[in-house]
Each structure stands twice: as C-alpha cells, then as structure tokens.
Design an enzyme around this catalytic site. Structure first.
Site, PDB file in Angstrom:
ATOM      1  N   ARG A   1       2.782 -37.234  -0.963  1.00  0.00           N
ATOM      2  CA  ARG A   1       1.822 -38.138  -0.893  1.00  0.00           C
ATOM      3  C   ARG A   1       1.685 -38.845   0.476  1.00  0.00           C
ATOM      4  O   ARG A   1       2.597 -38.950   1.205  1.00  0.00           O
ATOM      5  CB  ARG A   1       1.573 -39.302  -2.006  1.00  0.00           C
ATOM      6  N   ASP A   2       0.728 -39.853   0.513  1.00  0.00           N
ATOM      7  CA  ASP A   2       0.849 -40.601   1.890  1.00  0.00           C
ATOM      8  C   ASP A   2       1.454 -41.706   1.751  1.00  0.00           C
ATOM      9  O   ASP A   2       1.282 -42.919   1.378  1.00  0.00           O
ATOM     10  CB  ASP A   2      -0.745 -41.234   1.983  1.00  0.00           C
ATOM     11  N   GLU A   3       2.992 -41.395   1.817  1.00  0.00           N
ATOM     12  CA  GLU A   3       3.877 -42.370   1.821  1.00  0.00           C
ATOM     13  C   GLU A   3       5.188 -41.905   2.386  1.00  0.00           C
ATOM     14  O   GLU A   3       5.264 -42.298   3.740  1.00  0.00           O
ATOM     15  CB  GLU A   3       4.429 -42.714   0.180  1.00  0.00           C
TER      16      GLU A   3
ATOM     17  N   GLU B   1       9.430 -38.371 -10.013  1.00  0.00           N
ATOM     18  CA  GLU B   1       9.621 -39.644  -9.853  1.00  0.00           C
ATOM     19  C   GLU B   1       9.748 -40.603 -11.270  1.00  0.00           C
ATOM     20  O   GLU B   1      10.386 -41.579 -11.134  1.00  0.00           O
ATOM     21  CB  GLU B   1       8.330 -40.126  -8.871  1.00  0.00           C
TER      22      GLU B   1
ATOM     23  N   PRO C   1      -7.134 -33.263  19.327  1.00  0.00           N
ATOM     24  CA  PRO C   1      -6.572 -31.910  19.565  1.00  0.00           C
ATOM     25  C   PRO C   1      -5.112 -32.296  19.992  1.00  0.00           C
ATOM     26  O   PRO C   1      -5.132 -33.115  20.851  1.00  0.00           O
ATOM     27  CB  PRO C   1      -7.352 -31.306  20.393  1.00  0.00           C
TER      28      PRO C   1
ATOM     29  N   ASP D   1      11.298 -40.817   0.259  1.00  0.00           N
ATOM     30  CA  ASP D   1      11.156 -40.978  -1.160  1.00  0.00           C
ATOM     31  C   ASP D   1      10.467 -39.833  -1.673  1.00  0.00           C
ATOM     32  O   ASP D   1      10.710 -39.202  -2.806  1.00  0.00           O
ATOM     33  CB  ASP D   1      10.566 -42.275  -1.732  1.00  0.00           C
TER      34      ASP D   1
ATOM     35  N   TRP E   1      17.568 -52.576  -2.665  1.00  0.00           N
ATOM     36  CA  TRP E   1      16.946 -51.750  -1.605  1.00  0.00           C
ATOM     37  C   TRP E   1      17.629 -52.210  -0.520  1.00  0.00           C
ATOM     38  O   TRP E   1      18.486 -51.624   0.155  1.00  0.00           O
ATOM     39  CB  TRP E   1      15.553 -52.330  -1.452  1.00  0.00           C
TER      40      TRP E   1
ATOM     41  N   HIS F   1      10.769 -36.719  -6.316  1.00  0.00           N
ATOM     42  CA  HIS F   1      11.544 -37.901  -6.130  1.00  0.00           C
ATOM     43  C   HIS F   1      13.028 -37.839  -6.349  1.00  0.00           C
ATOM     44  O   HIS F   1      13.325 -37.405  -7.448  1.00  0.00           O
ATOM     45  CB  HIS F   1      10.800 -39.009  -6.732  1.00  0.00           C
TER      46      HIS F   1
ATOM     47  N   ASP G   1      16.395 -45.400  -2.890  1.00  0.00           N
ATOM     48  CA  ASP G   1      16.456 -44.329  -3.306  1.00  0.00           C
ATOM     49  C   ASP G   1      17.272 -43.647  -2.800  1.00  0.00           C
ATOM     50  O   ASP G   1      18.212 -42.820  -3.202  1.00  0.00           O
ATOM     51  CB  ASP G   1      14.949 -43.548  -2.815  1.00  0.00           C
TER      52      ASP G   1
HETATM   53  C1  RAM Z   1       7.682 -46.409  -4.385  1.00  0.00           C
HETATM   54  C2  RAM Z   1       8.567 -45.508  -3.583  1.00  0.00           C
HETATM   55  C3  RAM Z   1       9.918 -45.623  -3.748  1.00  0.00           C
HETATM   56  C4  RAM Z   1      10.338 -47.006  -4.319  1.00  0.00           C
HETATM   57  C5  RAM Z   1       9.520 -48.069  -4.144  1.00  0.00           C
HETATM   58  C6  RAM Z   1       9.772 -49.271  -4.505  1.00  0.00           C
HETATM   59  O1  RAM Z   1       6.314 -46.576  -3.631  1.00  0.00           O
HETATM   60  O2  RAM Z   1       7.924 -44.138  -3.934  1.00  0.00           O
HETATM   61  O3  RAM Z   1      10.495 -44.632  -4.350  1.00  0.00           O
HETATM   62  O4  RAM Z   1      11.867 -47.197  -3.830  1.00  0.00           O
HETATM   63  O5  RAM Z   1       8.072 -47.670  -4.308  1.00  0.00           O
END
Ligand code: RAM
Length: 974
Positions: A510-512, A812, A167, A506, A572, A833, A519
């Site tokens: 989702r779990d990211e 995406e 909590p 990005d 990147w 995305h 990006d």
């Molecule tokens: C994905 C991401 C992102 C990308 C990388 C390589 O999981 O969403 O957009 O840059 O991979």
C-alpha cells in the site's frame, strides 16, 4: 603434513563477502570456523593485509600484520594498519591456530579481499594527512521543466496519469575506451575499470549496452538530505576498444516519487527531479588513470519510460523507445546537453549493505481468462517484486495493463481497496513490433495476483513474477513434522523477503512501505536467524541515527520522511536501543554498540527528563500502545515504563560491553530505580487472606527471554496472587521479558499470564509489542506446552488461521479477513506485514532448540533446549557468526534422538528432552570423544549436558504417555 582440522571459512569484510567500494577506514575482517574434531577451539589468529595477493605468502610485503594474537574468542579483527587508500583493492589472509595443536604448530588459513571506494575518510588517528582526492563528477539531470510540459500524458494513457510524474531521463556519454593494440601498439593496456555511481532518485547504468551490475532500486533509500549512497562496479570486462558509451536511465524512486502514506505530489519529501552522478576510472598498466565523469558533456532526452513510480507503477510506451542509444555508434545529435545541478559531494557515502536484487523468479500456478483479453494470474505466493511478461504481438498504440493485488475478493477479482492510493499498475504501450519483453525497472509491488489485460491469449509460460529484496545471505533453515508449522515458517520467511527492500518496511503493497521501528525491532531476532542481516541493519542503523531529533529522540520511522517525522513512541523509538544491542549479541561486532551508544544515552535521558518520577506517562510523541492487539488494551504507562526500563538496562549493558563502566553503573542504577517504580506503581499482590497490597520491589528476576526455565520448572513457588495494572497478557509479557519483577513476584506474574492465555482460548491477546515475547516468556516460565498450543491454534487470533485461509505471508492483523466479516477496513489491512511473524524466533530457539545463553555474544555459549511438544521431529540449522550451529531431534516410538552441532570455540549446554533422565546417552564415536560431553544434572523432563564444540548424538527414552509430552505424536502428512 596433515591438514589441520580447524579452518576459517566465509571470510567477510564489514559483514560482506568481497565488498567493492567500502569507505570504512577500519573495516572488520571476520571469519567463521569449522572443524571435524570434537573440542576443537581456536587459540590464536593472525591477519595479514597486502595490496598484492602474492605478498600474503610468508616474507611478502605486507601493509598490515596483526601478528599472532592469542584470543580464543576471536572471529574477527578490526583493520589497524596504515590508512587505506581510496580505489584500491586489498587482499587479506587469516591464519587460525587450534588449541589442540601444540603451540606454534600448523595453522589453517583462508584468503579474501576488499576494495575501497571513491574516498576513505581518515580515522581520527590519521588526521592531518593529505586530503583525499575528491569526486570530480557533477550531479547532472535532464532539464526538468520542459519534460513535464512537453510530455503531458500521451493519448490513451490511464486516467490516473494526473499524477504529474515526468518521463524517465536518459543520459549518455561516449568516450574512447581501451586503445586496441592494433590501433596503437604503444598504448598501455587497460588493466581495470571501476564505475562509482549514484543518483538522487534511482539509476540503471549500461556500458556499451550491457547492464552494469545487478542492483535494483539503486542507490537505495536514505534520508537524502543527510546521506546519499553510491555503489562501485567492476566494469573492466565491459570496456572495449574504440568508442564506448556510458548510458543511464533515471527514475524518481524515493527521492522525488510518491512515498509513504497519503502521498503528496512527487517532490514533497526530498527532491523534485532525478539526478545522476558517475565517475568511471580507467586504469592502465603503466599506472595512468583516465576518468569519465558526469558533467555538461553528457547529453539527454526522454524515451520509452513515460513514468516510473514506486507506488503508482511504471508505463513503457514502446513508440517512444530510442533504439540503440545505450550502445556505441548511435548518433545522439538532437539530444540536449545535460544540466549540471551542483557538485556537492559532502553527503555521498559508500553503500554498506548488499543492494536489492532480483532474488527469485516465480512461475504462475494458474492463468485464468476472466473476460476477452483479460487474464488473472495467480503466482501462488504473495511477494514484493514485479512481473516479467513476454508479449508477442502488440499493435502500435495498443496497451497491456497489469494490475496487482495480494488477495481476491469473493467474486475472484483483484481486491485492491487495501492498497489505498498505491495504483500498483504497470502499462505497456505497443509499437507494432513483435516479441517484446516487458518488465518494469523502477517500481515494485506487493502482490500474489496480477490481472493482465490487453493480451488475447496469455500463455502461462509468458509471465513470471520476479521477487525483489535486499540481498541478505540466507543463514537459517527450520523444519518440523507439522506441515502447518512448516508453512508458517515459510510465511515468516516470505514476510522478511518482501519487506527487506533497502530498509525494513512495514509492508510492500500500500501507500506506506515505511521503515517503522517497532515492526523491525520485534522481528529482528527472527530475521537474524533466517538471514545474515548484519550489513543490512548496519545501513538502517545509520538511517535511525540520521533521523534522530535534536532533543535526543529516536523517530518512529527511519529513514525520516518530511511530514512523517513523529518521534518517541514507546517500543518504536526504543528500537534505537534494542536493535544495536541485538545485532551486537548476534554478530559480536562492538561497533554496533559504539556507533549507537550516544544515541541510546540521549534517548534514555530524554524520557527521564520528561518523566523524572520514572513512570513514563509524559509522552515525547505518539503512543501506539500494543498496536493492533485484540481485547482489553494494556495501559499505556505500563508498556511505556517497561520500555523505559528495558532501554535503560540495555544502554547499561552496551556501555559495559564497551568498557565505559561509569556510564554502565549510572544506567544500571537508573534501570533498577525504574524497575522499582514500575513494581510500586503497577504491581499488587493478594495473599490467601484476600488483602491486596502494593508489591515490594526486592531484587529482580533476570530478563526472562531465556534465563528462567530450569528453576521455574524445578521449584514451583507457592506465591500469592500477583496482579499487574490492566491485567493484560502484554503487561505481564513486557514485565517478565524485560526482567522488571523481583523473583518473588515473577513466578506469580507468569502464572497469571498463563491463566490469561488459557482463559482466552488458549489464545493470544497481543499486538505488535506483546507478540514476539509470548512464546519465549511462556517457555522460560515452564509453559512451553502453552506456547505449543498457541502455535497449533487455528481460530482467530492465531498464526494458523490465516494459513487455513490461503495466506502465504504473515498478515498485519490477526483477522485481516474472516468468513463472517470479510475484509477488515481497507484503510489498514495489509496481508504482508512481518511483525506478527516474530514467532519465527521461537521456532528456532524453542521448538528446534538452537539458541545462545542470555549473556553469550556471537554464539560462544549455546543453549540447546528443544521443546518437542506433540511434534514428531524438528530441526534447525544456523550459520552463526562463529560457524554452524544445528539441532535436530526426532521421536521414534518411545525414543528420542537429538543431534547437536557446536562451532569451534563455542560450548553448549544441552537439555536432552526425556521422560526418563536416567535413560539418556551420548553416543561418542570414539572413546576420546566422550571427554567432550559431561552430564551435569537431570531434572523433570530433561538431562542436562555440557559439551564442547563438535557434533553430538544423544538418545533418550521419550514415551508418549508420560506427563512431559503434550499430546499425541504428530505424524507427517503427505
Ligand atoms: C502502521 C504501520 C506499522 C505500525 C504503525 C504504528 O501504519 O503499518 O506497521 O508500526 O502503523
């Protein structure tokens, strides 16, 4: 005395308007310029800084006076006075003299202020001075261990509550406030109160029950092992007489919650439980200062928020709410003393960007009852944020559950498979009382739809969506006659809003939700037209710098996350070079380069060390190639080597801009050698005799985003066939955009690129790396018609295909959903995305024509070259670092009008689109205005003018039948 035409406005300090709590010892004080006169330009400026606003008047006691500085290019000055003191407000005034006014004559000025934070580190020049008074507060928390055990999931909570999240701790401290004159007539009145506050985790603070500030998800995301941001608030108005109460609620956030993909238990990345730090400074008229700081005199317990997590969502159990705890008069007997964790302040820094805020409220477009007690709400817009819900009756223990999704499945239910492990579910548990408002406070979701269960009749006026994002002032607008392209621009903007949440992410759902470097790099040119992102990226560049590896590598995500530490992917990691360069070009602040140059050099040196023959084939990390490109993959070495050349050249340009000529020379030489290696290795030419030869490297064409159009169009060159290894669109795009090919090969390569685009549809076969370059490169090599064709395409892959299928943000993948195949694999299928939205740049620069020269900085030399295509009109307006830049063209019958606005001190090259260059006229309102525009030459399809600052109105013949128009004229559809 006449009012001077030239005036400074939009004064900013370190790219923010009146920032409170900065810790930069030499902040940049900048301004934009406006004037009603053509040809107006600044000659000189003067900046004065004082502690009292009255002192800015002539003869006042100044802290710093730049004196009159003759610099017609200046739009800012770095503070260079005596060391700034902490916790102090400084007022400043800028004066600008126009070149038009006789020397020494009237100037126009504007005032603003900034305030320093808890500490101001000394500049190297001031070292040896007295030490800064340091923080006195300690990091405090609720004892974490008992929480998890004592507060195991309450009865009836969701099955997903095996997450182990604790909590949210509540922390409070009462203190005596401003002495009331009636109580103590002698007491010196309170004149100002400042709260300096941070959390390892997230905080929300109240003073006497009123929320302090409007920052969301504060203090923001950094690699907390390197840097923890604090914020400063002016709370003078909130302090009252008698008892006052500071109250904070904490949550896990990025510090100890679930973060990144396949998230592990809370605590896997930075810390294990949230902690709080605050100092309240109460300054009285007699100069005395009292402080209230976090320490073991604070008390703590938990309350209604049973857990709050960025990915999971948030649960409020109103039965456990503690009424009145945030206000004076509450008896906190029975609360536990706060636990002091440590008093380590070394990592604390003032935040340099504006926080995440609630930026928009969006009403539902429909509320549908899907089963008894369950409603589906469609907000009509995919976004990042959360819902605000009014609940009129909720029995004690009854639950309202809110689930979120970006899209619906074919049965019109929420499609959540693509959220992966992000539960994105908020829960409200009732206490039997009426009329409650539920809005989660420490989470956000990416969604367009919400399914709300537990409310028998949900009225549409009882729910709205609150969009959250980092507060970056909107600087750009774009409009055109094609409603599809207008909607595309809106999708691009929403991609930016949804993903600029403390860091450029990005995706928001989702779990990211990570700060992926490519990006952001490919989207930056678009982002920086839509909004003033200077401060936002100043912060993220620190994240990139913090994440650098000991061997000189940039990572692929920043902030760095334990377990997601990959470094060095081509395109990147190169963002560590590309981003500061673009920011410098956009905003003209050399600190973007000076802070980054060491990192840039180390990065280039690292690739070079691994690849002494200059072909980047030995990786220093993973290779994401042209991520998510359909069709034939581009050879990895081509992309990598192209980026090696690009980063090396930009490092040379950065060194040059900073006056480090040796470094510049060294990197220019290396870049030339990489280009030659690239050509020797990857380019072949075939002549009419059909013989294939390795190409000769010769001298190189300019880096081709904007520089090439006239010659390409005007003097077509009968070159032989040019082929690049792999023969893919992205291969030609990186080679041309980064200027890797000598002149005699570039035109042939551009022709081959156009052939490939045409053969594919015309369509793109590009992923994240190639997409941003496509329209600008085609345009630069005389194929704006193809860029337009790509823009108007409606089949996969295209920008309009998702729009035709209900998209309100950029997907995406080109084919995230198709009628034939349904949803792509849920493991990676975001509908929000921004990378493919990098076409936004060309809408401004190409379609509308708002652009600057390839070597212009901060829009000093504009290039206005609209590409009408088959559109009826287009316009863009952009608040540049120098002032307003605008271009608007419209076709009416067989005429075209073009209006252009150029800020003071800038000049522009204007290409007026026409089917008859002799017909072009510039309509000066008065004869003397005419002197500021000169026809330079004409070419096929345009007349080229050179203009000074000011507003211009051109007319030209533009007949739909003539060869330069790409099709029938587009009409507005209602
Ligand atoms: C994905 C991401 C992102 C990308 C990388 C390589 O999981 O969403 O957009 O840059 O991979």
């Amino acid at each position: 005395m006449p009012v001077p035409a030239l005036r400074p406005y939009a004064l900013r300090c370190d790219h923010r308007t009146t920032p409170l709590g900065i810790d930069e010892p030499a902040p940049l004080l900048s301004w934009r310029l406006a004037s009603d006169l053509r040809g107006d330009a600044p000659a000189a400026y003067r900046v004065r800084v004082a502690e009292r606003p009255e002192a800015l008047a002539e003869g006042g006691r100044l802290l710093w006076d730049s004196g009159r500085v003759e610099d017609p290019s200046a739009i800012g000055a770095g503070y260079a006075g005596p060391a700034l003191r902490p916790r102090t407000r400084y007022h400043w005034r800028v004066e600008v003299w126009s070149q038009a006014a006789a020397a020494g004559e009237e100037s126009a000025g504007a005032v603003s202020w900034f305030e320093t934070g808890m500490t101001v580190p000394s500049r190297s020049a001031d070292r040896g001075g007295p030490d800064e008074p340091a923080w006195r507060a300690s990091w405090i928390t609720h004892d974490p261990n008992p929480i998890a055990v004592m507060d195991a999931p309450t009865e009836g909570e969701l099955a997903l509550d095996d997450h182990g999240l604790a909590p949210c701790p509540l922390l409070r401290r009462a203190f005596p406030g401003a002495a009331h004159p009636a109580d103590s007539p002698a007491a010196s009145p309170l004149v100002r109160a400042r709260l300096y506050v941070s959390a390892r985790g997230l905080y929300e603070v109240r003073l006497n029950g009123t929320r302090v500030g409007d920052a969301e998800l504060a203090p923001g995301w950094t690699d907390y092992t390197r840097r923890v941001q604090y914020q400063t608030y002016d709370v003078t108005e909130l302090v009252g007489p008698g008892e006052n109460v500071l109250a904070a609620t904490l949550a896990d956030g990025w510090w100890s919650g679930f973060v990144g993909f396949e998230p592990r238990r809370a605590g896997a990345h930075y810390g294990t439980f949230p902690q709080f730090l605050a100092e309240l400074h109460l300054t009285h008229a007699d100069g005395s200062v009292r402080t209230v700081v976090t320490d073991d005199t604070w008390v703590t317990r938990t309350g209604a928020i049973r857990y709050a997590d960025l990915l999971r969502g948030e649960c409020h159990d109103l039965r456990q709410a503690v009424d009145g705890w945030e206000s004076p008069g509450y008896d906190d007997d029975g609360w536990s003393p706060a636990l002091v964790v440590d008093a380590d302040h070394r990592l604390l820094v003032a935040s340099v960007d504006e926080p995440v805020r609630a930026m928009a409220e969006i009403r539902p477009v429909s509320v549908t009852r899907v089963s008894p007690g369950t409603h589906l709400v469609d907000f009509g817009q995919n976004l990042a944020g959360r819902i605000r819900l009014r609940v009129d009756d909720l029995a004690a223990g009854a639950r309202v559950v809110v689930r979120h999704a970006e899209v619906l499945d074919d049965k019109q239910r929420l499609y959540t498979a693509n959220l992966r492990t992000a539960a994105a579910t908020d829960v409200l548990i009732g206490d039997g009382r009426r009329h409650r408002t539920f809005e989660p406070r420490f989470t956000y979701h990416g969604f367009r739809y919400a399914e709300i269960s537990g409310i028998p009749e949900l009225r549409s006026d009882a729910v709205l969506a609150v969009a959250l994002h980092s507060d970056t002032a909107w600087t750009g607008s774009f409009d055109c006659s094609d409603p599809d392209i207008r909607r595309l621009h809106a999708c691009v903007e929403w991609g930016q809003r949804s993903n600029f949440v403390s860091v450029p992410t990005d995706c928001p759902q989702r779990d990211e939700r990570l700060g992926w470097l490519a990006d952001a790099q490919v989207f930056l040119p678009t982002a920086a037209l839509n909004a003033d992102v200077a401060a936002f990226f100043t912060k993220w560049l620190r994240d990139i710098d913090d994440a650098r590896t000991p061997d000189g590598g940039f990572t692929n995500v920043a902030p760095r996350l334990a377990g997601v530490a990959d470094e060095g992917a081509p395109g990147w990691a190169d963002a560590g070079v590309v981003v500061p360069w673009h920011l410098y070009r956009t905003y003209g602040d050399p600190r973007f380069l000076s802070r980054a140059l060491d990192g840039m050099r180390a990065w280039v040196a690292l690739i070079h060390r691994h690849n002494p023959d200059l072909i980047w084939r030995h990786r220093v990390g993973p290779h994401f190639s042209d991520w998510l490109a359909p069709g034939v993959p581009t050879p990895r070495e081509v992309i990598a080597t192209a980026y090696f050349a690009h980063s090396t050249r930009l490092t040379a340009l950065a060194a040059e801009a900073l006056g480090h000529h040796d470094v510049a020379q060294e990197h220019h030489r290396l870049a030339a050698a990489i280009r030659a290696a690239f050509v020797a290795r990857f380019v072949t030419t075939g002549d009419a005799d059909g013989v294939e030869r390795a190409a000769d490297a010769g001298g190189t064409a300019p880096a081709g985003r904007t520089g090439r159009a006239e010659t390409a169009e005007d003097t077509p060159r009968p070159a032989g066939q040019v082929r690049l290894a792999g023969d893919t669109q992205t291969g030609y795009l990186v080679a041309l955009a980064f200027g890797l090919l000598p002149e005699h090969l570039a035109d042939g390569a551009a022709r081959r690129l156009a052939e490939l685009v045409e053969a594919a549809g015309p369509a793109l076969q590009t992923g994240f790396v190639g997409v941003a370059l496509a329209a600008p490169v085609l345009d630069a090599y005389g194929r704006a018609d193809l860029a337009h064709a790509l823009l108007r395409r409606t089949e996969v892959p295209s920008w309009l295909f998702p729009l035709r299928h209900g998209a309100t943000t950029i997907w995406e993948r080109w084919d995230g959903w198709t009628p034939e195949g349904g949803f792509r694999a849920p493991a990676m299928n975001s509908f929000n995305h921004y990378a493919l939205g990098s076409i936004g740049e060309w809408l401004y620069r190409g379609v509308a024509g708002v652009d600057q020269d390839a070597d212009s900085v901060a829009y000093r030399r504009l290039r206005v070259r609209p590409r009408p295509g088959a559109l009826g009109h287009a316009s863009a307006r952009y608040e540049s670092a120098r002032g307003t830049v605008a271009a608007a063209w419209r076709r009416e019958g067989d005429r075209l009008t073009l209006r252009v606005q150029v800020p003071p001190g800038a000049t522009a090259e204007v290409f007026v689109p026409t089917t008859d260059p002799r017909s072009v006229r510039e309509l000066a309102a008065a004869p003397e205005e005419g002197a500021h525009s000169t026809l330079i030459d004409t070419g096929p399809g345009h007349a080229r003018y050179q203009v000074a600052s000011g507003s211009y109105h051109f007319t030209a013949a533009f007949s739909p039948a003539a060869p330069t128009s790409a099709g029938p004229q587009e009409e507005d559809t209602p």
